[in-house]
Design a protein around this motif. Structure first.
Motif, mmCIF file in Angstrom:
data_model
loop_
_atom_site.group_PDB
_atom_site.id
_atom_site.type_symbol
_atom_site.label_atom_id
_atom_site.label_comp_id
_atom_site.label_asym_id
_atom_site.label_seq_id
_atom_site.Cartn_x
_atom_site.Cartn_y
_atom_site.Cartn_z
ATOM 1 N N SER A 126 -11.240 -7.756 16.230
ATOM 2 C CA SER A 126 -10.907 -6.412 16.401
ATOM 3 C C SER A 126 -11.150 -5.766 14.959
ATOM 4 N N LYS A 127 -10.895 -4.346 14.964
ATOM 5 C CA LYS A 127 -11.318 -3.542 13.861
ATOM 6 C C LYS A 127 -10.405 -3.871 12.788
ATOM 7 N N ALA A 128 -9.143 -4.372 13.027
ATOM 8 C CA ALA A 128 -8.246 -4.743 11.998
ATOM 9 C C ALA A 128 -8.578 -6.078 11.561
ATOM 10 N N GLN A 129 -9.093 -6.904 12.148
ATOM 11 C CA GLN A 129 -9.269 -8.272 11.729
ATOM 12 C C GLN A 129 -10.799 -8.360 11.033
ATOM 13 N N LEU A 130 -11.599 -7.516 11.415
ATOM 14 C CA LEU A 130 -12.934 -7.599 10.801
ATOM 15 C C LEU A 130 -13.137 -7.682 9.350
ATOM 16 N N GLU B 81 -9.671 -8.174 24.249
ATOM 17 C CA GLU B 81 -8.803 -7.253 24.639
ATOM 18 C C GLU B 81 -9.032 -6.294 25.606
ATOM 19 N N LEU B 82 -10.270 -5.721 25.185
ATOM 20 C CA LEU B 82 -10.786 -4.649 26.367
ATOM 21 C C LEU B 82 -10.783 -5.096 27.644
ATOM 22 N N THR C 82 -14.318 5.148 19.318
ATOM 23 C CA THR C 82 -14.543 3.779 19.666
ATOM 24 C C THR C 82 -13.200 3.144 19.598
ATOM 25 N N PRO C 83 -12.954 2.239 20.652
ATOM 26 C CA PRO C 83 -11.649 1.813 20.837
ATOM 27 C C PRO C 83 -11.621 0.530 19.466
ATOM 28 N N VAL C 84 -10.213 0.327 18.981
ATOM 29 C CA VAL C 84 -10.101 -0.486 17.668
ATOM 30 C C VAL C 84 -9.856 -1.689 18.278
#
Length: 422
Positions: free
Chosen positions: A292-296, A368-369, A361-363
């Motif tokens: 995800s965006k937070a994990q990238l 998950e999407l 863009t979804p995070v």
């Protein structure tokens, strides 16, 4: 490093308590490698962060050095490739040294032949037929060697027919000189015509982006060619460089995983006339499926992209490389368009080649999407299944009631028969 800073701060505090006129001298402790790696992370978060080391640099050069190579003789078995791979200064030095050594070597032999035949003792004697006319010393023998090997033929120093050993040496030097010329000139030609410089005009975008395309989360980067001469049979491929640990506990450093950029659909074969955006769909087979965006930013990975093709002018294979680390992957961005339609032609604006703009863009990760999309469809499924189950239960209950009523009726008829008999 963090422990060194702490030790320095402690010693500085101690020195402040002492007399000013008596400075304190200290030496930073030398810690072993294991101790440096096992430093507590809560000392300083910035110091604890490890710098991501590139596997392939942005200019395409591989950041790998080969050490402790014991079988160095293998380089000599392929001397031609070894010479081509050398730097220009060493290549030119070897080029000059090879010719100079061969000229000196054969010049020495010509001088020895003249010396052993006694030509040096009959210089100026018109009745004496020397092996080489007008050869009166080592310098003249050296010049005759150069003239013979380079086929200059000034006509002043010439070989005579009274010297069979000289004729044999002339044949040997001519053959060996041709071999040396073919080898060294071929080496220099390949060195000059290497297609590495052609890769300098193949450009990759500074950043890679992750955004939605056709309702799917995609990883994208852009490639372009600055020359008007095209790359024939151009193809693109990508690799994910990331260390992993197997289920058996084996640690694999810098493990390489393929990133699908259209291999099965043929989208990896490019017609690279204008800049193209290469897209990788993040699906269940993608290594970015759960990121995800937070994990990238927390991932330690590198994406290596390789563009291959043949140079149209020379027909030689060319390869250009680049890489993207996590800090160079922008989540929620797209590339700015660079192609515009002008009066009768298309124009590419390379000033905007590396530019991006933010998009909605979804995070969440692609996994998950997909789960959220499946949950959105579940209530409809539950309602249909529940209705079917209720209808089946009602049918079973009605069948049970009908069976009980039938049993009761049969029991009443049996009782009446018994009463009539009595």
């Amino acid at each position: 490093v963090c422990l060194f800073l702490m030790a320095a701060n402690v010693l500085e505090e101690d020195s402040m308590e002492q007399d000013i006129e008596s400075p304190v001298t200290f030496h930073q402790p030398k810690l072993p490698k294991q101790a440096r790696e096992d430093l507590p992370k809560n000392i300083n978060k910035e110091c604890a962060k490890r710098k991501i080391q590139r596997y392939v640099r942005k200019d395409g050069k591989c950041n790998v050095h080969h050490g402790n190579v014991r079988e160095t003789y293998r380089y000599l078995t392929d001397i031609f490739t070894t010479l081509v791979d050398l730097k220009w200064r060493f290549n030119l030095l070897i080029f000059v040294m090879v010719y100079t050594v061969t000229w000196l070597f054969f010049g020495m032999i010509w001088w020895l032949i003249a010396y052993m035949r006694g030509d040096m003792d009959h210089i100026g004697d018109s009745t004496w037929t020397p092996c080489v006319s007008n050869l009166n010393g080592f310098v003249s023998a050296f010049l005759f060697s150069i003239e013979t090997e380079t086929t200059i033929g000034y006509g002043y120093r010439v070989i005579t027919d009274k010297c069979p050993e000289g004729i044999i040496l002339l044949l040997v030097q001519s053959v060996l000189g041709s071999i040396v010329n073919a080898f060294m000139v071929g080496c220099m030609f390949v060195k000059i015509s290497q297609p590495k410089k052609r890769a300098e005009t193949l450009v990759f975008s500074t950043n890679a982006v992750i955004s939605m395309r056709d309702g799917k989360l995609c990883l994208m980067f852009r490639v372009g060619d600055l020359r008007n001469s095209h790359i024939v049979e151009a193809s693109i491929r990508a690799k994910l460089i990331k260390s992993k640990q197997t289920k058996e506990g084996e640690f694999i450093p810098l493990n390489q995983t393929d990133i699908n950029v259209g291999y099965y659909t043929g989208d990896d074969r490019l017609f690279l006339v204008s800049p193209l955006i290469i897209s990788h769909e993040i699906n269940q087979q993608s290594p970015f499926w759960e990121i995800s965006k937070a994990q990238l930013p927390k991932e330690e990975l590198e994406i290596v992209v390789i563009l291959e093709g043949m140079v149209e002018a020379t027909g030689m294979t060319c390869q250009a490389r680049s890489s993207y680390i996590t800090s160079e992957i922008l989540w929620g961005y797209r590339f700015t368009p660079v192609l515009t339609l002008e009066d009768g032609f298309y124009e590419v604006d390379y000033n905007s080649f590396h530019e991006t703009y933010e998009t909605n863009t979804p995070v969440y990760s692609a996994k998950e999407l997909a789960e959220m999309a499946s949950r959105a469809e579940l209530p409809l499924t539950w309602s249909v299944s529940s209705k079917l189950d209720q209808h089946a239960e009602l049918e079973t209950e009605e069948e049970e009631k009908n069976q009980e009523d039938q049993n009761e009726r049969n029991g009443d008829v049996a009782n009446l028969e018994n009463e009539s008999k009595v």
